[in-house]
Design a protein around this motif. Structure first.
Motif, PDB file in Angstrom:
ATOM      1  N   THR A 119      48.834  37.583  39.083  1.00 49.16           N
ATOM      2  CA  THR A 119      49.224  37.922  40.451  1.00 49.16           C
ATOM      3  C   THR A 119      50.229  39.074  40.355  1.00 49.16           C
ATOM      4  N   LYS A 120      50.712  39.532  41.528  1.00 50.14           N
ATOM      5  CA  LYS A 120      51.700  40.606  41.554  1.00 50.14           C
ATOM      6  C   LYS A 120      52.890  40.293  40.651  1.00 50.14           C
ATOM      7  N   LEU A 179      45.800  44.301  42.916  1.00 44.45           N
ATOM      8  CA  LEU A 179      46.940  43.451  43.310  1.00 44.45           C
ATOM      9  C   LEU A 179      47.697  44.081  44.481  1.00 44.45           C
ATOM     10  N   ASN A 228      44.648  39.233  45.812  1.00 40.31           N
ATOM     11  CA  ASN A 228      46.017  38.747  45.548  1.00 40.31           C
ATOM     12  C   ASN A 228      46.110  38.118  44.165  1.00 40.31           C
ATOM     13  N   THR A 229      44.969  37.621  43.706  1.00 40.71           N
ATOM     14  CA  THR A 229      44.874  37.062  42.364  1.00 40.71           C
ATOM     15  C   THR A 229      43.739  37.802  41.663  1.00 40.71           C
TER      16      THR A 229
END
Ligand code: AMP
Ligand code: GLY
Length: 436
Positions: free
Chosen positions: A134-135, A182, A191-192
């Motif tokens: 993730t981010k 991302l 987002n993932t």
């Protein structure tokens, strides 16, 4: 439990896959009425098109009630990922209407790459090694990429209109795309991100019908994804398909059955996932060993147009067995012939293309032959059939050999005309040398 002897069916979707489903369903003597929502100009030949959006669950419910629908068949993944099956199951007025298509949790096998990879890990199903980022963990993602060799495989976790998988040849590109995804390149779907090992091999599509505990394997197919001959150029929704696949022989399919299909169906049962529908397993044959590339929770397009004409048994009875847990006693009869589907697309597809061009020759193209035309992106304009999408129509033929089936499809295509008509002329050529 059984369906009534005469069944009223609502089929959701509008593509070539739904044309083939509608054609096959309409051949069953059990059908009292078939509605296709929204359908296309071709599906109107097999039932009644209904102007209804499958993602608007309230209008689906109203239609079921008003028309005394006994069975709902869901073509595309989106309504399933959004929870249509659960909505129907939980509604006091329509809960008794069976749905062919999994629950929202089951649909995560397609709707979330991370869920699918976790499911495979839990049940020991062979797939590429992977890690999820993730981010917050992007730096770890960079480090993983640095430790791998190209090509690099990045997958947005969620549904990204078929565009969420990137295969990149260099480390700088891979790092910058990881950042882009991302950062919102595919919206929330990214987002993932799953980064996974690249698998080198040849792909095929395995279709499983399941009632949640038993399964039947439908014919195996190979699809052709890219716009250009020799599988070059941008990805498309699919330019053609061939079934069966010569390399998916008994030895390979034995491995697929015991290592992949059985643990998948057992895994669904063990995790108490309500799954009465189709599982489409995208497989890579790596030196004779099968690995799962992806799960889809629906039939494939254009594979459906190739495999359904090979199924000789009754489709409504297949759905009935799937809906009520009786697949163990369903006899699936498959034709020993070859089937080939060639997709005709609009000029410019998958980039910008025109709509509204008149299509001629449809009636003559397949008359008196073993060829079937399944319309996809078409509409009616008065009495004319016109183009209305990038993938316009698919032409399926059966034959004793791959070559015979191919020749029939290309002969039919030559009789169909519309402005900018394009099809790949090399469908099945990579397999032709391994015919039996
Ligand atoms: P998908 O959008 O999930 O259908 O993936 C698009 C295509 O990317 C697949 O059909 C494969 O050709 C390719 N692909 C996906 N994952 C891998 C992998 N791990 N190794 C090699 N190719 C892959
Ligand atoms: N033919 C690939 C798909 O339906 O996703």
């Amino acid at each position: 439990m059984k369906l009534p002897e005469s069944v009223k069916i609502l089929l959701l979707g509008s593509g070539g896959r739904e044309s083939a489903l509608a054609w096959k369903i309409a051949r069953s003597p059990r059908v009292a009425a078939l509605f296709i929502a929204p359908g296309n100009a071709g599906t109107a030949a097999y039932g009644t098109n209904v102007d209804l959006n499958p993602n608007n669950f309230g209008t689906v419910k109203q239609f079921i009630l008003t028309n005394n629908i006994n069975l709902v068949v869901v073509g595309p993944e989106e309504p399933l990922v959004k929870g249509l099956q659960d909505y129907i199951r939980e509604d006091s007025e329509i809960y008794h209407v069976p749905v062919i298509g999994p629950s929202m949790l089951g649909a995560k096998l397609e709707g979330s790459k991370d869920f699918a990879k976790g499911f495979m890990a839990r049940h020991g199903i062979p797939t590429a090694d992977y890690k999820t980022f993730t981010k917050e963990t992007v730096e770890e993602g960079f480090r993983l990429l640095e430790s791998l060799r190209p090509p690099y495989v990045l997958k947005a976790d969620g549904l990204a209109a078929g565009k969420g998988v990137l295969i990149l040849g260099s480390l700088p590109e891979a790092k910058s795309e990881l950042e882009n995804i991302l950062g919102g390149k595919f919206g929330a779907a990214g987002n993932t991100v799953v980064i996974e090992q690249y698998l080198e091999g040849i792909e095929c599509s395995v279709f499983v019908a399941t009632d949640g505990k038993n399964f039947r394997l439908l014919p195996v197919a190979k699809d052709y994804k890219r716009i250009g001959e020799g599988d070059t150029g941008p990805n498309t929704g699919g330019m053609g398909a061939v079934s069966p696949v010569p390399f998916a022989d008994d030895v390979f399919m034995g491995k697929v059955r015991t290592r992949i299909v059985e643990p998948t169906v057992e895994g669904l049962a063990r995790e108490k996932i309500d799954y009465r529908g189709f599982i489409f397993i995208g497989l890579m044959n790596v030196g004779g060993e099968p690995y799962v590339i992806e799960y889809n929770v629906r039939l494939g397009d254009p594979e459906t147009e190739a495999i359904l004409p090979l199924i000789e048994s009754d489709m409504v009875e297949l759905f009935e067995s799937m809906a009520f847990g009786n697949l163990d006693s369903y006899w699936l009869e498959i034709s020993p012939k070859y089937s080939v589907t060639v997709m005709c697309v609009a000029g410019g597809y998958p980039g910008d293309y025109q709509k509204g061009d008149e299509i001629t020759g449809l009636d003559q193209a397949a008359a008196g032959t073993e060829t079937l035309i399944f319309q996809a992106g078409t509409a009616k304009s008065g009495l004319k059939t016109v183009t209305n999408g990038g993938r316009v129509l698919s032409v399926t033929s059966l034959g004793e050999t791959l070559e015979e089936a191919l020749a029939k499809s290309y002969a039919a295509i030559d009789r169909i005309e519309y402005r900018g008509k394009y099809c790949r002329r090399d469908i099945g050529q990579d397999l032709a040398h391994c015919k039996d």
